[in-house]
Scaffold this active site. Structure first.
Site, mmCIF file in Angstrom:
data_model
loop_
_atom_site.group_PDB
_atom_site.id
_atom_site.type_symbol
_atom_site.label_atom_id
_atom_site.label_comp_id
_atom_site.label_asym_id
_atom_site.label_seq_id
_atom_site.Cartn_x
_atom_site.Cartn_y
_atom_site.Cartn_z
ATOM 1 N N ASP A 1 34.054 12.650 46.526
ATOM 2 C CA ASP A 1 35.169 12.477 45.329
ATOM 3 C C ASP A 1 35.752 13.343 44.710
ATOM 4 O O ASP A 1 35.757 14.444 44.569
ATOM 5 C CB ASP A 1 34.856 11.492 45.197
ATOM 6 C CG ASP A 1 33.382 11.795 44.362
ATOM 7 O OD1 ASP A 1 32.453 12.516 44.504
ATOM 8 O OD2 ASP A 1 33.819 10.761 42.474
ATOM 9 N N ASP B 1 37.646 21.670 44.017
ATOM 10 C CA ASP B 1 36.463 20.496 43.446
ATOM 11 C C ASP B 1 36.461 19.888 43.807
ATOM 12 O O ASP B 1 37.143 18.643 43.860
ATOM 13 C CB ASP B 1 37.024 20.712 41.557
ATOM 14 C CG ASP B 1 36.102 19.532 40.910
ATOM 15 O OD1 ASP B 1 34.516 19.219 41.475
ATOM 16 O OD2 ASP B 1 36.188 19.059 39.804
ATOM 17 N N GLU C 1 29.716 23.361 43.743
ATOM 18 C CA GLU C 1 30.578 23.367 42.804
ATOM 19 C C GLU C 1 31.621 24.785 42.290
ATOM 20 O O GLU C 1 30.600 25.901 42.673
ATOM 21 C CB GLU C 1 29.963 22.735 41.403
ATOM 22 C CG GLU C 1 29.859 20.725 40.763
ATOM 23 C CD GLU C 1 30.804 20.301 40.837
ATOM 24 O OE1 GLU C 1 32.370 21.492 40.693
ATOM 25 O OE2 GLU C 1 30.277 19.035 40.562
ATOM 26 N N HIS D 1 30.133 17.016 46.226
ATOM 27 C CA HIS D 1 30.680 15.472 46.351
ATOM 28 C C HIS D 1 31.771 15.198 47.386
ATOM 29 O O HIS D 1 32.879 16.501 46.739
ATOM 30 C CB HIS D 1 30.504 15.253 44.154
ATOM 31 C CG HIS D 1 31.342 15.375 43.813
ATOM 32 N ND1 HIS D 1 33.329 15.752 44.248
ATOM 33 C CD2 HIS D 1 31.546 17.205 43.566
ATOM 34 C CE1 HIS D 1 33.606 16.679 43.122
ATOM 35 N NE2 HIS D 1 32.232 17.786 42.407
ATOM 36 N N GLU E 1 29.674 11.201 42.306
ATOM 37 C CA GLU E 1 29.706 12.364 41.303
ATOM 38 C C GLU E 1 31.223 12.390 40.163
ATOM 39 O O GLU E 1 30.869 13.165 38.875
ATOM 40 C CB GLU E 1 30.173 13.715 41.649
ATOM 41 C CG GLU E 1 29.151 14.062 40.821
ATOM 42 C CD GLU E 1 30.781 15.238 39.343
ATOM 43 O OE1 GLU E 1 29.831 16.067 38.872
ATOM 44 O OE2 GLU E 1 31.796 15.568 40.050
ATOM 45 N N GLU E 2 31.879 12.403 40.362
ATOM 46 C CA GLU E 2 33.530 12.569 39.421
ATOM 47 C C GLU E 2 33.762 11.535 38.222
ATOM 48 O O GLU E 2 33.330 9.310 38.597
ATOM 49 C CB GLU E 2 35.009 12.837 39.635
ATOM 50 C CG GLU E 2 34.317 14.082 40.460
ATOM 51 C CD GLU E 2 34.647 15.456 39.276
ATOM 52 O OE1 GLU E 2 34.915 14.397 38.937
ATOM 53 O OE2 GLU E 2 35.493 16.506 40.416
#
Length: 417
Positions: free
Chosen positions: A86, A122, A191, A84, A156-157
């Protein structure tokens, strides 16, 4: 080229400074959820530089996903790296580090052995390690039999208003189903796992419960219906359910199920409380079904003895691949591709490579459950630093990830030279 020869060549020709510069540039492209566009464009340029066929399309106005694919020269399988774009917000970061080298969250300050900044672990470290791995194979003149691709998605976040519902992942799945993006045979979602290989992850649901009674002056409480008292009864039932989870079945990689009450708000000013709100999060093991978890929760609430005038409403605000939350997922921990990735990490790095389970939720259910594509989590970085003012990544682990991913790409896809 034999496997030991390839391992040695990867070590010898890795351009560590270029790999670190890539990560610092990535961190420098601010991409808090909702503002992923500049970073997505940066990534598309990186994929174009690798002679990949690229695409970039908006999943919501002004918020694009990007992807790239390089077809193999033979009939090897298709490997995809997913991540991801973001990050979470940086509110309070500069104040926390005022006067320190880490003060700017986008400056990618590098100490002797760590790079600091929002997104460092992350999960820009994982994205950049995957890109740098293909670049390293190209420098090694390795020709792949199978196809290699990358897909980078936004949203995603959670934490920013109106965002964080996996809109980017949903768009990617739709494009794969439509044939616009080629479906992979195996995927690695980057991740942070400190380079362990996670074949399982928890699921979750978030519930917001509103308990409504009737307010009344404290001198005549008989005129009211006490929502706070009812909330106490409900909390007792919820904690009893959590105790049953704690003493119940445990999953080998992610442990037991659970229920955590995260907030209670309510009360009245010298009056009978007329309304209270409870927020909770429910953790699911991979064997559990989200629909059943929702029914179970609602049954517990319905069976709690309350005043007949008390009403309860429930909202599920965090739908992901399921309307009420995110599904748990797992693949066989002995899946050959997962074991191959673990072996490649062990060949290139003294730490990592263990098969494990993710104590967090991210987007592999879209790959495994929706598309039927086996997937794992694996990337450099420590998840405990994510979303904090301490976010950083080990330089040594990141560079090891580049070599490990390069070796895995070569061994999984096969080579033609």
């Amino acid at each position: 080229m034999t496997l030991p020869e390839m391992e040695q060549k990867l070590i010898q020709i890795q351009d560590a400074e270029a790999d670190l510069a890539l990560l610092r540039d990535a961190i420098g492209h601010e991409s808090v959820t909702g503002n992923e566009a500049a970073f997505a464009s940066f990534l598309m340029n990186q994929l174009s530089d690798l002679d990949m066929s690229t695409g970039m399309e908006a999943f919501l106005p002004g918020r694009p996903n990007t992807w790239g694919v390089r077809e193999g020269l033979g009939d090897g399988p298709h490997l995809m790296f997913v991540g991801h774009t973001d990050t979470v917000h940086v509110r309070g970061w500069s104040e926390h580090w005022k006067g320190q080298p880490q003060e700017n969250p986008w400056a990618a300050y590098q100490s002797d052995d760590e790079i600091w900044g929002r997104g460092a672990c992350d999960l820009k470290g994982g994205i950049c390690a995957a890109i740098a791995a293909l670049r390293l194979l190209d420098r090694s003149d390795v020709k792949l039999s199978g196809t290699i691709s990358f897909a980078f998605v936004g949203d995603e976040e959670s934490g920013e208003p109106g965002t964080g519902v996996s809109a980017g992942a949903k768009d990617l799945v739709a494009r794969i189903k439509a044939g616009q993006v080629k479906k992979p045979d195996f995927a690695v979602y980057v991740e942070p796992t400190t380079l362990d290989v996670y074949t399982a992850q928890i699921g979750f649901l978030i519930a917001e419960i509103t308990v409504t009674g009737r307010s009344a002056y404290f001198g005549t409480p008989e005129d009211g219906v006490d929502a706070l008292k009812a909330t106490g009864e409900i909390l007792a039932s919820l904690w009893q359910l959590d105790a049953a989870f704690a003493s119940g079945t445990k999953h080998d990689l992610v442990g037991s199920s659970g229920l955590l009450v995260t907030e209670v708000v309510g009360g009245g000013y010298i009056a009978v409380p007329g309304e209270c709100k409870i927020s909770l999060i429910r953790k699911l093991r991979p064997e559990e079904d989200l629909d059943h978890a929702v029914t179970e929760l609602e049954t517990v609430l319905a069976e709690t003895t309350l005043d007949e005038e008390i009403s309860i409403s429930i909202n599920y605000p965090a739908g992901r691949d399921h309307p009420c939350g995110g599904s748990p997922v797992e693949i066989d921990p002995d899946h050959p591709s997962a074991l191959l990735l673990a072996d490649c990490i062990g060949s290139t790095h003294s730490g990592g490579g263990a098969i494990g389970g993710a104590p967090y939720w991210s987007e592999t259910p879209f790959l495994v459950n929706t598309l039927g594509c086996p997937a794992v989590y694996c990337a450099p970085g420590d998840i405990s630093f994510a979303h904090t003012f301490e976010e950083r990544i080990s330089v040594e682990e990141y560079l090891a990830a580049v070599r490990a991913f390069a070796l895995f790409i070569a061994r999984y896809c096969g080579t033609c030279n």
